[in-house]
Write a protein that holds these residues in place. Structure first.
Motif, PDB file in Angstrom:
ATOM      1  N   ARG A  11      32.023  44.099  34.770  1.00 35.75           N
ATOM      2  CA  ARG A  11      33.012  44.665  35.889  1.00 35.75           C
ATOM      3  C   ARG A  11      31.918  44.265  37.215  1.00 35.75           C
ATOM      4  O   ARG A  11      32.584  43.908  38.102  1.00 35.75           O
ATOM      5  N   ARG A  14      32.124  40.735  38.216  1.00 35.09           N
ATOM      6  CA  ARG A  14      33.447  40.103  38.347  1.00 35.09           C
ATOM      7  C   ARG A  14      33.580  40.484  39.948  1.00 35.09           C
ATOM      8  O   ARG A  14      34.016  39.794  40.893  1.00 35.09           O
ATOM      9  N   TRP A  15      33.123  41.770  40.372  1.00 39.05           N
ATOM     10  CA  TRP A  15      33.344  41.995  41.733  1.00 39.05           C
ATOM     11  C   TRP A  15      32.180  41.150  42.508  1.00 39.05           C
ATOM     12  O   TRP A  15      32.514  40.808  43.779  1.00 39.05           O
ATOM     13  N   GLU A  16      31.101  40.732  42.053  1.00 37.99           N
ATOM     14  CA  GLU A  16      30.190  39.946  42.777  1.00 37.99           C
ATOM     15  C   GLU A  16      30.836  38.557  42.791  1.00 37.99           C
ATOM     16  O   GLU A  16      30.488  37.969  44.128  1.00 37.99           O
ATOM     17  N   ARG A  17      31.290  38.023  41.862  1.00 34.44           N
ATOM     18  CA  ARG A  17      32.123  36.771  42.099  1.00 34.44           C
ATOM     19  C   ARG A  17      33.262  36.915  43.050  1.00 34.44           C
ATOM     20  O   ARG A  17      33.327  35.980  43.772  1.00 34.44           O
ATOM     21  N   ARG A  18      34.123  37.940  43.103  1.00 38.85           N
ATOM     22  CA  ARG A  18      35.078  37.909  44.033  1.00 38.85           C
ATOM     23  C   ARG A  18      34.524  37.974  45.390  1.00 38.85           C
ATOM     24  O   ARG A  18      35.008  37.592  46.372  1.00 38.85           O
ATOM     25  N   LEU A  19      33.467  38.739  45.650  1.00 42.18           N
ATOM     26  CA  LEU A  19      32.618  38.857  46.912  1.00 42.18           C
ATOM     27  C   LEU A  19      32.274  37.517  47.225  1.00 42.18           C
ATOM     28  O   LEU A  19      32.180  37.265  48.409  1.00 42.18           O
ATOM     29  N   ARG A  21      33.437  34.632  46.643  1.00 42.93           N
ATOM     30  CA  ARG A  21      34.570  33.801  46.843  1.00 42.93           C
ATOM     31  C   ARG A  21      34.913  34.261  48.406  1.00 42.93           C
ATOM     32  O   ARG A  21      35.295  33.355  49.131  1.00 42.93           O
ATOM     33  N   ALA A  22      35.029  35.540  48.606  1.00 42.35           N
ATOM     34  CA  ALA A  22      35.584  36.098  50.015  1.00 42.35           C
ATOM     35  C   ALA A  22      34.719  35.672  51.018  1.00 42.35           C
ATOM     36  O   ALA A  22      35.059  35.204  52.139  1.00 42.35           O
TER      37      ALA A  22
END
Length: 224
Positions: A11, A14-19, A21-22
């Motif tokens: 989890r 996943r949040w690190e990857r989303r961050l 990309r953001a």
């Protein structure tokens, strides 16, 4: 690692990857704003920063060198802060965060210096693992990281000065700006602090990267 721990790690990843990309999306937006307003400094700094954030993907696809997501996030954050720092603030056409916020330059130097120290450590350890008979003591490695980071900081300050003088001489936009002698001294202090942070605490997160680099060197030697 327990099943619960693995789920929690996934989890977080996943949040690190989303961050990541953001932050990359925001850098693209900054690049677009630079193009829209015809600001060469913003375009160059955001463009270079975006390329740096894409380097981990390039290394993974072309050389099978995989970086920890947390490390990729660290790189992306450093480039995001630098790109954002060049963007003029709303209502203050000629003032960017670098100029309006006294600690912004110091923060970006701390981040950037830690990246330089991290790259130096990973390379140094990879060479140690690859070359027989080379053994680096912790003290020697610590000193090398600090000296390399400080030397890189000096070269960067000279580059900023040269680019600033060339811009004034030819009447072109300043891509990099130097804010005076006091600022240079503080920059070098924060560069040293960034190297110190990596030397003391960051090496554990770079072991996997150095092992992959060493394996790559071994493979190249075997194919010769």
């Amino acid at each position: 690692m327990s099943t619960t721990s693995q789920a929690g790690y996934r989890r977080t990843e996943r949040w690190e990857r989303r961050l990541v990309r953001a932050l990359q999306a925001v850098i693209v937006l900054i690049l677009g704003l630079g193009l829209w307003y015809g600001n060469v400094g913003v375009v160059v700094n955001a463009g270079v920063g975006l390329l740096v954030t894409l380097a981990p993907t390039y290394l993974e696809r072309n050389y099978r060198i995989t970086m920890n997501v947390g490390l990729v996030l660290w790189i992306t954050t450093a480039m995001f802060l630098h790109a954002l720092g060049t963007l003029p603030l709303p209502g203050l056409e000629f003032l960017s965060p670098y100029q309006a916020i006294w600690w912004w330059d110091h923060l970006t130097h701390l981040f950037s210096a830690s990246l330089v120290a991290g790259a130096a450590y990973a390379t140094l350890r990879a060479v140690e693992k690859h070359v027989d008979g080379v053994r680096l003591t912790p003290t020697f490695t610590f000193v090398c990281l600090l000296l390399f980071t400080m030397a890189f900081g000096v070269v960067w300050e000279l580059l900023e000065f040269a680019i600033g003088e060339a811009a004034r001489l030819f009447g072109t936009a300043q891509v990099l700006t130097q804010f005076g002698l006091d600022d240079t001294v503080f920059d070098l202090m924060y560069d040293t602090a960034g190297g110190l942070v990596v030397a003391l605490f960051g090496t554990a997160y770079l072991t996997g990267l150095s092992e992959q680099l060493a394996a790559r060197l071994d493979a190249r030697s075997a194919n010769r």
